[in-house]
Motif scaffolding. Structure first.
Motif, PDB file in Angstrom:
ATOM      1  N   LEU A   1       0.830  -1.203   0.000  1.00 44.81           N
ATOM      2  CA  LEU A   1       0.000   0.000   0.000  1.00 44.81           C
ATOM      3  C   LEU A   1       0.868   1.257   0.000  1.00 44.81           C
ATOM      4  N   SER A   2       2.003   1.214   0.666  1.00 44.07           N
ATOM      5  CA  SER A   2       2.916   2.358   0.637  1.00 44.07           C
ATOM      6  C   SER A   2       3.415   2.605  -0.787  1.00 44.07           C
ATOM      7  N   ARG A   3       3.731   1.540  -1.507  1.00 43.71           N
ATOM      8  CA  ARG A   3       4.198   1.693  -2.881  1.00 43.71           C
ATOM      9  C   ARG A   3       3.074   2.203  -3.777  1.00 43.71           C
ATOM     10  N   LEU A   4       1.852   1.761  -3.528  1.00 46.63           N
ATOM     11  CA  LEU A   4       0.712   2.234  -4.317  1.00 46.63           C
ATOM     12  C   LEU A   4       0.480   3.725  -4.097  1.00 46.63           C
ATOM     13  N   GLU A   5       0.638   4.180  -2.857  1.00 45.76           N
ATOM     14  CA  GLU A   5       0.468   5.609  -2.568  1.00 45.76           C
ATOM     15  C   GLU A   5       1.540   6.441  -3.272  1.00 45.76           C
ATOM     16  N   HIS A   6       2.776   5.976  -3.242  1.00 45.84           N
ATOM     17  CA  HIS A   6       3.844   6.703  -3.930  1.00 45.84           C
ATOM     18  C   HIS A   6       3.589   6.752  -5.436  1.00 45.84           C
ATOM     19  N   ALA A   7       3.105   5.658  -5.996  1.00 50.26           N
ATOM     20  CA  ALA A   7       2.807   5.637  -7.434  1.00 50.26           C
ATOM     21  C   ALA A   7       1.705   6.635  -7.766  1.00 50.26           C
ATOM     22  N   LEU A   8       0.674   6.688  -6.944  1.00 46.53           N
ATOM     23  CA  LEU A   8      -0.423   7.623  -7.188  1.00 46.53           C
ATOM     24  C   LEU A   8       0.053   9.064  -7.110  1.00 46.53           C
ATOM     25  N   ARG A   9       0.893   9.383  -6.141  1.00 51.20           N
ATOM     26  CA  ARG A   9       1.397  10.748  -6.020  1.00 51.20           C
ATOM     27  C   ARG A   9       2.265  11.131  -7.216  1.00 51.20           C
ATOM     28  N   ASP A  10       3.087  10.199  -7.687  1.00 54.57           N
ATOM     29  CA  ASP A  10       3.918  10.491  -8.853  1.00 54.57           C
ATOM     30  C   ASP A  10       3.065  10.725 -10.093  1.00 54.57           C
ATOM     31  N   LEU A  11       2.076   9.874 -10.319  1.00 54.76           N
ATOM     32  CA  LEU A  11       1.249   9.999 -11.520  1.00 54.76           C
ATOM     33  C   LEU A  11       0.337  11.218 -11.460  1.00 54.76           C
ATOM     34  N   ALA A  12      -0.030  11.637 -10.247  1.00 57.93           N
ATOM     35  CA  ALA A  12      -0.893  12.807 -10.103  1.00 57.93           C
ATOM     36  C   ALA A  12      -0.104  14.102  -9.972  1.00 57.93           C
ATOM     37  N   HIS A  13       1.214  14.033 -10.109  1.00 57.92           N
ATOM     38  CA  HIS A  13       2.101  15.197 -10.004  1.00 57.92           C
ATOM     39  C   HIS A  13       2.027  15.818  -8.614  1.00 57.92           C
ATOM     40  N   ARG A  14       1.900  14.966  -7.606  1.00 58.03           N
ATOM     41  CA  ARG A  14       1.873  15.464  -6.235  1.00 58.03           C
ATOM     42  C   ARG A  14       3.106  15.033  -5.447  1.00 58.03           C
ATOM     43  N   GLY A  15       3.987  14.251  -6.080  1.00 58.82           N
ATOM     44  CA  GLY A  15       5.128  13.702  -5.354  1.00 58.82           C
ATOM     45  C   GLY A  15       6.264  14.680  -5.195  1.00 58.82           C
ATOM     46  N   GLY A  16       6.980  14.941  -6.276  1.00 58.50           N
ATOM     47  CA  GLY A  16       8.108  15.842  -6.233  1.00 58.50           C
ATOM     48  C   GLY A  16       9.406  15.199  -5.817  1.00 58.50           C
ATOM     49  N   ASN A  17       9.366  13.905  -5.409  1.00 66.23           N
ATOM     50  CA  ASN A  17      10.593  13.263  -4.950  1.00 66.23           C
ATOM     51  C   ASN A  17      11.370  12.599  -6.080  1.00 66.23           C
ATOM     52  N   ASP A  18      10.757  12.461  -7.236  1.00 66.67           N
ATOM     53  CA  ASP A  18      11.390  11.690  -8.296  1.00 66.67           C
ATOM     54  C   ASP A  18      11.659  12.533  -9.545  1.00 66.67           C
ATOM     55  N   ARG A  19      11.717  13.842  -9.402  1.00 64.16           N
ATOM     56  CA  ARG A  19      11.980  14.681 -10.566  1.00 64.16           C
ATOM     57  C   ARG A  19      13.391  14.486 -11.098  1.00 64.16           C
ATOM     58  N   SER A  20      14.297  14.064 -10.222  1.00 62.88           N
ATOM     59  CA  SER A  20      15.668  13.818 -10.668  1.00 62.88           C
ATOM     60  C   SER A  20      15.909  12.346 -11.009  1.00 62.88           C
ATOM     61  N   LEU A  21      14.848  11.559 -11.009  1.00 66.04           N
ATOM     62  CA  LEU A  21      14.993  10.133 -11.259  1.00 66.04           C
ATOM     63  C   LEU A  21      15.433   9.874 -12.693  1.00 66.04           C
ATOM     64  N   ARG A  22      16.397   8.984 -12.843  1.00 64.07           N
ATOM     65  CA  ARG A  22      16.860   8.559 -14.161  1.00 64.07           C
ATOM     66  C   ARG A  22      16.866   7.024 -14.184  1.00 64.07           C
ATOM     67  N   LEU A  23      15.822   6.458 -14.779  1.00 63.83           N
ATOM     68  CA  LEU A  23      15.766   5.011 -14.918  1.00 63.83           C
ATOM     69  C   LEU A  23      16.822   4.563 -15.915  1.00 63.83           C
ATOM     70  N   ARG A  24      17.554   3.522 -15.552  1.00 64.73           N
ATOM     71  CA  ARG A  24      18.675   3.087 -16.369  1.00 64.73           C
ATOM     72  C   ARG A  24      18.276   1.904 -17.246  1.00 64.73           C
ATOM     73  N   PRO A  25      18.726   1.886 -18.494  1.00 67.20           N
ATOM     74  CA  PRO A  25      18.461   0.720 -19.343  1.00 67.20           C
ATOM     75  C   PRO A  25      19.397  -0.421 -18.981  1.00 67.20           C
ATOM     76  N   PHE A  26      18.930  -1.633 -19.180  1.00 65.02           N
ATOM     77  CA  PHE A  26      19.751  -2.805 -18.908  1.00 65.02           C
ATOM     78  C   PHE A  26      20.676  -3.058 -20.094  1.00 65.02           C
ATOM     79  N   MET A  27      21.975  -3.118 -19.826  1.00 69.60           N
ATOM     80  CA  MET A  27      22.976  -3.357 -20.866  1.00 69.60           C
ATOM     81  C   MET A  27      23.251  -4.854 -20.966  1.00 69.60           C
ATOM     82  N   GLU A  28      22.715  -5.492 -21.976  1.00 70.04           N
ATOM     83  CA  GLU A  28      22.913  -6.931 -22.167  1.00 70.04           C
ATOM     84  C   GLU A  28      24.127  -7.143 -23.073  1.00 70.04           C
TER      85      GLU A  28
END
Length: 693
Positions: A323-350
């Motif tokens: 439920l904690s992860r679901l709340e964080h996801a909702l805040r990010d998608l609703a633009h209410r989070g602000g904690n992941d603006r610097s997030l850079r998801l990395r691609p997997f190098m195979e």
């Protein structure tokens, strides 16, 4: 309707680009049409991204082409060898890069040959050839972008609606796992539903990145949105047979007494979220939904404090984390989070796949170049042009060997189409409008089927390389011998392509799957020992492992029965859940208010993962002993909340490891060589309790 609109816009772009190329008297006017065929995409953001990276790749390829010609102008063999190495590196880069960034690498190798081809007989003209090529590409890119941007509305509303729908679909998925009154779902249906959701989230994440190219509303928040979507992927992936939270109605064989008592709380919460967010946007319903999630999480904590059953404690702990992860996801998608603006998801190098694709591209280029040099074939440059472009394009495919046959087949179909065009259509043309209509008629099948899931790569090969095979200049000079010569070169290139990708360097999907399994196990071990670097952002690590799982599922679908593939995917997702538990243990250990004795116990538990890939059962027994020492002589509910969470994490980790020891073991069945007598155990599916192989 959407396909017809896309085809019409492509045909309009093609006509305008060819007209401008003729008007500017470019050396290769059909190159502008080829550019249109390559960069055209229904999504304007994808088109813009594709165009930018195509331009970058063209410039890099032009520079390298001039440099290679200048360095090896008197040494054809050295030139061919240097070109092969360059193409191999471009194929490696195309394998690593995501989305249309890969086209920069594709166009680097492709442009080298297309610029050098006219200059093989006259090396002094390579610079003018490079300028002509750049001019044609610019004409094609600008024309296509202008047509699509004028005719396509660029609104963020449809994409935001898709994001809201995906969040609700995820909530429904969670509800289906806890709705004790719902119909039981078979294993096959469960795996299909989970795979469909994960694939849909992945496509939506790509669409967000495309839209960020030309839509300001999306560009200012696309990192938050992608973080939210990545969290949704983690929530969906958390439901597998080895998770305590999924041990309720996940299987058709589950009995009513197996359902944990908190299933009703979670199911009621999911229904309330659906009711709240069905009629309101995520941004408006976010506050109320987050409040309801927080209340349910507190209710689960109260139940945990009054629950004597260890298994129910594990369930409640897992549910609160979910439920904690679901709340964080909702805040990010609703633009209410602000904690992941610097997030850079990395691609997997195979790396193994990239090295294999690089070797394939280099080998194909070398074979074509030596054939041209030894036979003194006048159509050799055309053959090299095709094999270099096709090898680079195949390196962007998930399975290059399977796609090579489709691409070669689609290209081969362009030969009879070109023959019909030159015999019955082009000789009867006396003006540009008829030329435009004729080209559109022959290219339409490839344009129409380009985004078909099964025929897309073949249709792409037909539409792109048909423009190369049609010798349309201003004016047109008909030369049947030259045409047949070049068509034979294209067909020879198709044979070399399939030979390199499927015969000389064929894939070993089982070995690729084994490498991915080993990589997942090592990643969990490195995370426990503090050797994983993800800048403190757990979602980065989890997203990286989910990319491995997606590739593992694809590899196993080629070499193993569906039940075996599903068992290994379940075990892979369980390994990610194990990583989540490790991360929580790290967080508890690093907390400033954790007493020294508890910190030593947590550090001991994390150190036990040193044997994870060599002796998983030893790690599980060590975790069990630590839990026994912590809870010796007292009930779990009497422990402080932080210590209770630590025990719950260790017991869940021990349970997962006991479920999938051969998956985590570096000497497990999937790792065995095919000639090993017991290697067939890889295909043996355990029948008891859904245990992974």
């Amino acid at each position: 309707m959407a396909t017809a609109a896309f085809s019409a816009r492509v045909l309009i772009s093609m006509g305008i680009a060819l007209f401008l190329a003729f008007s500017f008297q470019l050396q290769s006017p059909m190159s502008s049409v080829t550019t249109v065929m390559i960069v055209a995409n229904p999504a304007v953001g994808a088109l813009v991204s594709k165009s930018i990276w195509r331009m970058i790749g063209t410039v890099i390829g032009a520079v390298i082409s001039v440099a290679l010609m200048a360095a090896f102008v008197q040494s054809p063999i050295l030139y061919i060898m240097a070109l092969s190495v360059t193409v191999g590196l471009a194929c490696m880069a195309a394998t690593f890069l995501r989305l249309f960034r890969a086209y920069a690498a594709v166009l680097t190798g492709y442009t080298i040959v297309i610029i050098a081809a006219p200059a093989f007989g006259d090396p002094d003209g390579v610079f003018l050839s490079a300028l002509s090529r750049l001019s044609a590409v610019v004409v094609g890119i600008v024309t296509t972008a202008a047509v699509f941007m004028v005719t396509s509305p660029r609104r963020s509303d449809p994409l935001l609606d898709q994001i809201s729908t995906m969040f609700r679909d995820t909530v429904r998925y969670v509800l289906s796992r806890h709705d004790t009154g719902g119909a039981a779902m078979t294993d096959a249906a469960f795996h299909a539903q989970r795979a469909g959701l994960l694939a849909g989230i992945g496509r939506l994440s790509d669409a967000v990145e495309y839209a960020a190219t030309d839509n300001y509303d999306i560009s200012v928040r696309h990192r938050e949105i992608r973080a939210g979507l990545a969290r949704l992927s983690g929530i969906v992936a958390a439901y597998h047979p080895h998770a305590v939270i999924a041990s309720g109605p996940a299987h058709a064989s589950a009995s009513p007494q197996d359902h944990p008592p908190a299933d009703g709380l979670i199911a009621d919460l999911m229904r309330a979220l659906l009711q709240t967010l069905e009629a309101t946007p995520l941004a408006e319903g976010c506050a109320g939904a987050c409040l309801r999630i927080a209340q349910t999480r507190e209710a689960l904590l109260e139940r945990a404090e009054n629950t004597p059953s260890p298994r129910q404690l594990l369930f409640l702990d897992d549910a609160r984390d979910l439920l904690s992860r679901l709340e964080h996801a909702l805040r990010d998608l609703a633009h209410r989070g602000g904690n992941d603006r610097s997030l850079r998801l990395r691609p997997f190098m195979e790396w193994p796949t990239a090295l294999r694709n690089g070797a394939r591209g280099a080998l194909t280029t070398l074979l074509a170049g030596l054939t041209w040099y030894v036979l003194h074939w006048t159509a050799g440059p055309m053959m090299m042009l095709y094999v270099v472009a096709a090898s680079s394009l195949l390196s962007t495919a998930p399975s290059a060997s399977r796609a090579s046959g489709l691409l070669a087949g689609g290209t081969a179909l362009g030969v009879p189409a070109g023959l019909l065009c030159h015999l019955f259509v082009l000789p009867r043309i006396d003006g540009y409008p008829l030329l435009w209509l004729s080209l559109g008629l022959f290219l339409l099948p490839g344009i129409w089927l380009q985004f078909n899931p099964r025929l897309g790569i073949g249709a792409f090969g037909y539409s792109v390389f048909s423009t190369i095979m049609l010798q349309i200049n201003n004016p047109i000079h008909y030369n049947d011998i030259s045409l047949m010569n070049e068509w034979m070169a294209i067909l020879m290139g198709c044979c070399m392509l399939v030979l390199s990708f499927r015969v000389i360097l064929p894939p070993n999907h089982r070995l690729d799957g084994a490498r991915l399994v080993a990589s997942l196990s090592r990643s969990v071990q490195r995370l426990a020992l503090g050797r994983a670097s993800f800048a403190g952002q757990w979602i980065v690590w989890e997203n990286l492992q989910l990319q491995k799982v997606a590739r593992l599922a694809m590899r196993l679908s080629f070499c193993a029965p569906a039940p075996v593939a599903n068992h290994y995917v379940d075990a892979a997702l369980a390994a990610i859940s194990l990583g989540r538990l490790v991360e929580r243990l790290h967080r508890l250990s690093d907390a400033a208010d954790t007493p020294a004795p508890e910190r030593r116990q947590l550090e001991e538990a994390l150190a036990a993962f040193r044997n994870l890939t060599r002796d998983p059962l030893a790690t599980a027994h060590a975790l069990r002993d630590i839990c026994a020492r912590i809870g010796a002589g007292q009930a779990l509910t009497s422990l402080p909340p932080r210590q209770m969470e630590a025990v719950a994490c260790m017991e869940q980790a021990e349970r997962i490891i006991m479920d999938i020891p051969t998956f985590l073991d570096r000497n497990g069945p999937i790792q065995w060589s095919d000639d090993y007598p017991r290697a067939r155990e890889f295909f043996a599916v355990a029948q008891s309790g859904g245990t992974a192989p």
